[in-house]
Write an enzyme that holds these catalytic residues in place. Structure first.
Site, PDB file in Angstrom:
ATOM      1  N   TYR A  33       0.832  -1.198   0.000  1.00 52.69           N
ATOM      2  CA  TYR A  33       0.000   0.000   0.000  1.00 52.69           C
ATOM      3  C   TYR A  33       0.867   1.249   0.000  1.00 52.69           C
ATOM      4  O   TYR A  33       2.079   1.181   0.218  1.00 52.69           O
ATOM      5  CB  TYR A  33      -0.942   0.006   1.211  1.00 52.69           C
ATOM      6  CG  TYR A  33      -0.281   0.328   2.544  1.00 52.69           C
ATOM      7  CD1 TYR A  33       0.547  -0.588   3.182  1.00 52.69           C
ATOM      8  CD2 TYR A  33      -0.471   1.564   3.153  1.00 52.69           C
ATOM      9  CE1 TYR A  33       1.147  -0.291   4.395  1.00 52.69           C
ATOM     10  CE2 TYR A  33       0.123   1.867   4.376  1.00 52.69           C
ATOM     11  CZ  TYR A  33       0.931   0.935   4.990  1.00 52.69           C
ATOM     12  OH  TYR A  33       1.533   1.244   6.185  1.00 52.69           O
ATOM     13  N   ARG A  52       8.577   4.139  -4.510  1.00 51.49           N
ATOM     14  CA  ARG A  52       8.578   3.164  -3.414  1.00 51.49           C
ATOM     15  C   ARG A  52       7.594   2.029  -3.702  1.00 51.49           C
ATOM     16  O   ARG A  52       7.868   0.859  -3.406  1.00 51.49           O
ATOM     17  CB  ARG A  52       8.246   3.855  -2.094  1.00 51.49           C
ATOM     18  CG  ARG A  52       8.392   2.923  -0.897  1.00 51.49           C
ATOM     19  CD  ARG A  52       8.244   3.652   0.408  1.00 51.49           C
ATOM     20  NE  ARG A  52       6.915   4.233   0.541  1.00 51.49           N
ATOM     21  CZ  ARG A  52       6.580   5.093   1.500  1.00 51.49           C
ATOM     22  NH1 ARG A  52       7.471   5.495   2.388  1.00 51.49           N
ATOM     23  NH2 ARG A  52       5.352   5.572   1.569  1.00 51.49           N
ATOM     24  N   ARG A 100      -7.761 -20.448  -1.808  1.00 51.77           N
ATOM     25  CA  ARG A 100      -6.743 -20.266  -0.766  1.00 51.77           C
ATOM     26  C   ARG A 100      -5.639 -21.308  -0.869  1.00 51.77           C
ATOM     27  O   ARG A 100      -5.901 -22.517  -0.820  1.00 51.77           O
ATOM     28  CB  ARG A 100      -7.384 -20.320   0.632  1.00 51.77           C
ATOM     29  CG  ARG A 100      -6.371 -20.025   1.739  1.00 51.77           C
ATOM     30  CD  ARG A 100      -7.023 -20.004   3.112  1.00 51.77           C
ATOM     31  NE  ARG A 100      -6.032 -19.698   4.139  1.00 51.77           N
ATOM     32  CZ  ARG A 100      -5.212 -20.609   4.695  1.00 51.77           C
ATOM     33  NH1 ARG A 100      -5.282 -21.873   4.310  1.00 51.77           N
ATOM     34  NH2 ARG A 100      -4.345 -20.239   5.606  1.00 51.77           N
ATOM     35  N   HIS A 102      -1.167 -21.105   0.106  1.00 50.04           N
ATOM     36  CA  HIS A 102      -0.112 -20.169   0.483  1.00 50.04           C
ATOM     37  C   HIS A 102       0.767 -19.758  -0.702  1.00 50.04           C
ATOM     38  O   HIS A 102       1.159 -18.619  -0.811  1.00 50.04           O
ATOM     39  CB  HIS A 102       0.768 -20.760   1.594  1.00 50.04           C
ATOM     40  CG  HIS A 102       0.107 -20.777   2.938  1.00 50.04           C
ATOM     41  ND1 HIS A 102      -1.003 -21.537   3.208  1.00 50.04           N
ATOM     42  CD2 HIS A 102       0.403 -20.126   4.076  1.00 50.04           C
ATOM     43  CE1 HIS A 102      -1.371 -21.354   4.461  1.00 50.04           C
ATOM     44  NE2 HIS A 102      -0.535 -20.496   5.020  1.00 50.04           N
ATOM     45  N   LYS A 149       6.644  -1.843   1.956  1.00 46.76           N
ATOM     46  CA  LYS A 149       5.416  -1.272   2.544  1.00 46.76           C
ATOM     47  C   LYS A 149       4.281  -2.276   2.342  1.00 46.76           C
ATOM     48  O   LYS A 149       3.387  -2.086   1.505  1.00 46.76           O
ATOM     49  CB  LYS A 149       5.103   0.093   1.916  1.00 46.76           C
ATOM     50  CG  LYS A 149       4.194   0.938   2.801  1.00 46.76           C
ATOM     51  CD  LYS A 149       4.241   2.391   2.432  1.00 46.76           C
ATOM     52  CE  LYS A 149       3.202   3.228   3.167  1.00 46.76           C
ATOM     53  NZ  LYS A 149       3.326   3.262   4.603  1.00 46.76           N
ATOM     54  N   GLU A 182      12.129   2.845  14.150  1.00 47.61           N
ATOM     55  CA  GLU A 182      11.169   3.860  13.687  1.00 47.61           C
ATOM     56  C   GLU A 182       9.907   3.726  14.509  1.00 47.61           C
ATOM     57  O   GLU A 182       9.848   2.904  15.431  1.00 47.61           O
ATOM     58  CB  GLU A 182      10.880   3.674  12.197  1.00 47.61           C
ATOM     59  CG  GLU A 182      10.243   2.333  11.883  1.00 47.61           C
ATOM     60  CD  GLU A 182       9.960   2.104  10.404  1.00 47.61           C
ATOM     61  OE1 GLU A 182       9.758   3.089   9.673  1.00 47.61           O
ATOM     62  OE2 GLU A 182       9.908   0.931   9.989  1.00 47.61           O
ATOM     63  N   LEU A 207      11.038   1.613   7.091  1.00 49.33           N
ATOM     64  CA  LEU A 207      10.432   2.053   5.841  1.00 49.33           C
ATOM     65  C   LEU A 207      11.161   3.321   5.388  1.00 49.33           C
ATOM     66  O   LEU A 207      11.408   4.225   6.185  1.00 49.33           O
ATOM     67  CB  LEU A 207       8.947   2.368   6.043  1.00 49.33           C
ATOM     68  CG  LEU A 207       8.247   2.681   4.722  1.00 49.33           C
ATOM     69  CD1 LEU A 207       8.017   1.398   3.930  1.00 49.33           C
ATOM     70  CD2 LEU A 207       6.942   3.391   4.958  1.00 49.33           C
TER      71      LEU A 207
HETATM   72  N1  PDD Z   1       2.818   5.266   7.340  1.00 52.61           N
HETATM   73  N2  PDD Z   1       7.460   4.101   8.929  1.00 52.61           N
HETATM   74  C1  PDD Z   1       6.350   3.329   8.874  1.00 52.61           C
HETATM   75  C2  PDD Z   1       6.362   1.999   9.540  1.00 52.61           C
HETATM   76  C3  PDD Z   1       5.206   3.793   8.184  1.00 52.61           C
HETATM   77  O1  PDD Z   1       4.109   3.024   8.115  1.00 52.61           O
HETATM   78  C4  PDD Z   1       5.238   5.079   7.574  1.00 52.61           C
HETATM   79  C5  PDD Z   1       4.058   5.605   6.813  1.00 52.61           C
HETATM   80  C6  PDD Z   1       6.413   5.848   7.671  1.00 52.61           C
HETATM   81  C7  PDD Z   1       6.533   7.199   7.041  1.00 52.61           C
HETATM   82  O2  PDD Z   1       6.551   7.115   5.639  1.00 52.61           O
HETATM   83  P1  PDD Z   1       6.013   8.311   4.716  1.00 52.61           P
HETATM   84  O3  PDD Z   1       6.799   9.521   5.098  1.00 52.61           O
HETATM   85  O4  PDD Z   1       6.290   7.851   3.338  1.00 52.61           O
HETATM   86  O5  PDD Z   1       4.552   8.467   5.014  1.00 52.61           O
HETATM   87  C8  PDD Z   1       7.497   5.314   8.344  1.00 52.61           C
HETATM   88  C9  PDD Z   1       1.636   5.602   6.593  1.00 52.61           C
HETATM   89  C10 PDD Z   1       1.343   7.051   6.583  1.00 52.61           C
HETATM   90  C11 PDD Z   1       0.487   4.735   7.091  1.00 52.61           C
HETATM   91  O6  PDD Z   1       0.736   3.550   7.297  1.00 52.61           O
HETATM   92  O7  PDD Z   1      -0.628   5.222   7.252  1.00 52.61           O
END
Ligand code: PDD
Length: 285
Positions: A33, A52, A100, A102, A149, A182, A207
């Protein structure tokens, strides 16, 4: 006005929008996503989000459901149909719907695409920035590839909920060596005791935040001393400033970590300067 979602080729009222119960995003969290900030109707740093997305899809060997130009049109259409001026657009791609199993589905199963958008009152973000927010810390219990992501967000969900239950805005995750990786949905930054701005290097452990990348550009243009390096929780406690970043929070000051005030316990000048300069540095499309 009811909200509208794009689902696999159709624009539908949110209440009627749905995917198959065999969709692998639903069954396995098998998908990726992106969340892109919308300001004044424009998408912020869209190209970085697209770059990304491409990396995430490639890492999981999921085919792009539509080309980049078509995806751009769909995002704009969803933003327009929901009359979002300030808010976010969310896009999700799954490996598709199949019996379904895996292992990957047979060739010919089309990847799924869902896009939604919602309005957010920018005054709420500003209020958080003016007050500063609190974070708690938790062990980083995620898998080995948080740089993808992916929709696999259970550890992040549990960490955010733990933060909320502790009266905090975010949970910062700490690796086995005592370094902050993070937040559950944000990147983590400090202005260390020596005055140097620092955020963890974007390896596989975090991320690669789009906002993070633009804030690095802002810091460079402002001539700030800056390092991409791991920092420990102890270092964060002793920092002059701390802040978090993401598409929707931009740069939001962290004024307490685990109940300990950071610096003088108020939003720091470097954080606020980066936040102010973000809008001019970010690409609008
Ligand atoms: N989250 N780290 C993680 C684990 C994240 O899920 C996100 C973003 C970030 C920041 O990334 P960016 O600057 O590209 O938004 C860092 C989004 C906003 C979410 O999951 O809603």
């Amino acid at each position: 006005m009811s909200r509208v979602a794009y689902v696999n080729g159709r624009y539908l009222p949110l209440a009627q929008a749905g995917v198959s119960i065999l969709d692998r995003a639903f069954v396995f969290g098998d998908g990726v996503y992106e969340v892109c900030l919308v300001r004044g109707g424009a998408l912020i740093d869209e190209l970085r989000h697209f770059a990304r997305l491409k990396t995430s899809l490639a890492a999981l060997r999921i085919a792009a459901p539509v080309g980049e130009a078509a995806l751009k049109r769909i995002l704009r259409e969803v933003v327009a149909r929901n009359r979002v001026s300030d808010g976010l657009v969310y896009l999700q791609i799954s490996r598709g719907a199949a019996r379904r199993d895996h292992g990957f589905p047979p060739p010919g199963v089309a990847p799924g695409l869902v896009v939604t958008a919602k309005s957010l009152d920018p005054r709420l973000g500003e209020a958080n920035a003016e007050r500063g927010v609190a974070v708690i810390t938790l062990p980083d219990e995620r898998w080995a590839h948080p740089h993808i992501k992916s929709l696999q967000l259970l550890p992040n969900v549990l960490a955010k909920q733990a933060a909320r239950e502790a009266g905090a805005f975010e949970a910062w995750l700490v690796d086995r060596d005592g370094f902050v990786t993070e937040g559950s949905s944000t990147n983590a930054w400090i202005v260390a005791a020596d005055g140097v701005l620092a955020t963890r290097q974007a390896d596989q452990s975090i991320l690669r935040g789009v906002t993070r990348a633009t804030l690095i550009d802002v810091a460079a243009a402002a001539g700030l001393r800056f390092e991409e390096r791991p920092f420990t929780l102890e270092e964060a406690y002793a920092a002059r400033e701390a802040f978090l970043s993401s598409a929707t929070t931009i740069a939001t000051p962290v004024v307490a970590i685990d109940g300990r005030p950071i610096g003088d316990g108020r939003p720091g000048p470097t954080t606020m300067a980066l936040r102010r300069k973000f809008a001019a540095a970010a690409a609008r499309s």
